[in-house]
Design an enzyme around this catalytic site. Sequence first.
Site, mmCIF file in Angstrom:
data_model
loop_
_atom_site.group_PDB
_atom_site.id
_atom_site.type_symbol
_atom_site.label_atom_id
_atom_site.label_comp_id
_atom_site.label_asym_id
_atom_site.label_seq_id
_atom_site.Cartn_x
_atom_site.Cartn_y
_atom_site.Cartn_z
ATOM 1 N N LYS A 1 -26.253 -10.210 -5.329
ATOM 2 C CA LYS A 1 -24.919 -10.250 -5.954
ATOM 3 C C LYS A 1 -25.028 -10.132 -7.481
ATOM 4 C CE LYS A 1 -23.318 -13.141 -2.124
ATOM 5 N NZ LYS A 1 -23.261 -14.524 -1.636
ATOM 6 N N GLY B 1 -23.436 -25.380 10.333
ATOM 7 C CA GLY B 1 -23.165 -23.947 10.410
ATOM 8 C C GLY B 1 -23.061 -23.262 9.058
ATOM 9 N N GLY C 1 -17.573 -13.259 -2.013
ATOM 10 C CA GLY C 1 -16.621 -13.243 -0.893
ATOM 11 C C GLY C 1 -15.187 -12.988 -1.296
ATOM 12 N N ALA D 1 0.820 -1.217 0.000
ATOM 13 C CA ALA D 1 0.000 0.000 0.000
ATOM 14 C C ALA D 1 0.852 1.264 0.000
ATOM 15 C CB ALA D 1 -0.923 -0.010 1.222
#
Length: 439
Positions: free
Chosen positions: A205, A187, A134, A33
């Site tokens: 999406k 889960g 994701g 960065a």
Amino acid sequence: MKPIQVGLLGIGTVGSGTFNVLRRNQEEIRRRAGRGIEITMVADLDTARAQAVVGDHAKVVSDAREVIANPDIGIVIELIGGYGVAKALVMEAIAAGKHVVTANKALLAVHGTEIFAAAREKGVMVAFEAAVAGGIPIIKALREGLTANRIEWIAGIINGTTNFILSEMRAKGLDFAAVLKEAQRLGYAEADPTFDIEGIDAAHKATIMSAIAFGIPVQFDRAHVEGITGLHAADIVYAEQLGYRIKLLGITRRRDDGIELRVHPTLVPSKRLIANVEGAMNAVLVQADAVGTTLYYGKGAGSEPTASAVVADLVDITRLHTADPNHRVPHLAFQPDELATTPILPIELVRTSFYLRLQVADQAGVLARITGILAERGISIDALLQRPTDPDAHGTTKTDVIIMTHETVEGRMNEAIAQMQALPTVLAPIVRIRKEELN
Ligand code: NDP
Ligand code: HSE
């Protein structure tokens, strides 16, 4: 140069992953960065749990507005979710001149136009790589990597929960309800899995990808949305016998008269790579004129895979925040005054092939009547399969007739199905699943 200070709103699954990845890889990230990036303030309703994640590396507060009001914070990450308080906080952060990173696809698919306009006015960036698929950098690919191309269509497995359920239904021959319980136990599916299984999450999406691919405003309300709750194990088996797998696809396609935007279970040839994406994985197939077909595959959810995308956005903002706002990559890939008004087509005008399953009385002439109805509407049959089923309590012999059609307009197929359904020899609701060759 001093590190850029970041405020995090919501430190649940993705928030904690973001905090951990940023700290673990801080040196590599700084070298990329050109400046350190530090989460110095975190807001969460559960401050004790938040404190346990961040230790003494960040200040924890319960009121998100304290983070937004902090003049040292340059970037606000929203990882709360939903359209309610998240929207208010994003708008307040923008109004306070903060750059925003969010993984909130629901918020952007529904309120994106308002949010991007506010950000433009204030000269700040709203970055959302994590909102679609994701950890897969599909926003970056569509917005920058494919910028030379005229994108023709996108088809994606963009909901991991439903792909896991469909994979298990196929592998174990179980019905939807049984696998959903298993997904919840493991889960994968939430206690309230409605957004996943009804196709809403995938439609959020697909809406975002459609806007970026074709340079149109986000229009979730125009998307056609069908989930997987009505799918039967029998159709997965028949599809397989015909050389297809059933996937919940988000599809958006450019046509001369408008844009298709739809989510629904879809038969895909088993030999396609995307048909072999199993479990909770995601994959997005993009067809573009210069590059041809490209496929992006990876984890569409989870703490650190999603954090990977959030942190990538932080790096982008850190590199670009001093640049002239007019020289940054536009939110929706196209310059805001160049967005097109091309309409999203109603589902009745969408063209696809179909898989139909009819449970019929096993009598002479039944098949001829059914194929006659299709022929009357110019719907051509591609393949046909007949499978006997068990007789009912009255001893009536029934058979499943599976018909694969060539491409037709959905409205015409609706008429044909209504007419076939009215036949006394059709004994159960007709199953209709769209089919895409994706070639
Ligand atoms: P979680 O529910 O795990 O985390 C949300 C956090 O926000 C919780 O800790 C919650 O606290 C906290 N919170 C709720 N209201 C407030 C508030 N007013 N102020 C401060 N904190 C608040 O959600 P996820 O991390 O799973 O998801 C976050 C976002 O990322 C969502 O938009 C989701 O759609 C998106 N996303 C998630 C993925 C995933 O794999 N989970 C993948 C891709 C995107 P409490 O628990 O006490 O309510
Ligand atoms: N519920 C989503 C899924 C999480 O199952 O893919 C990622 O958006």
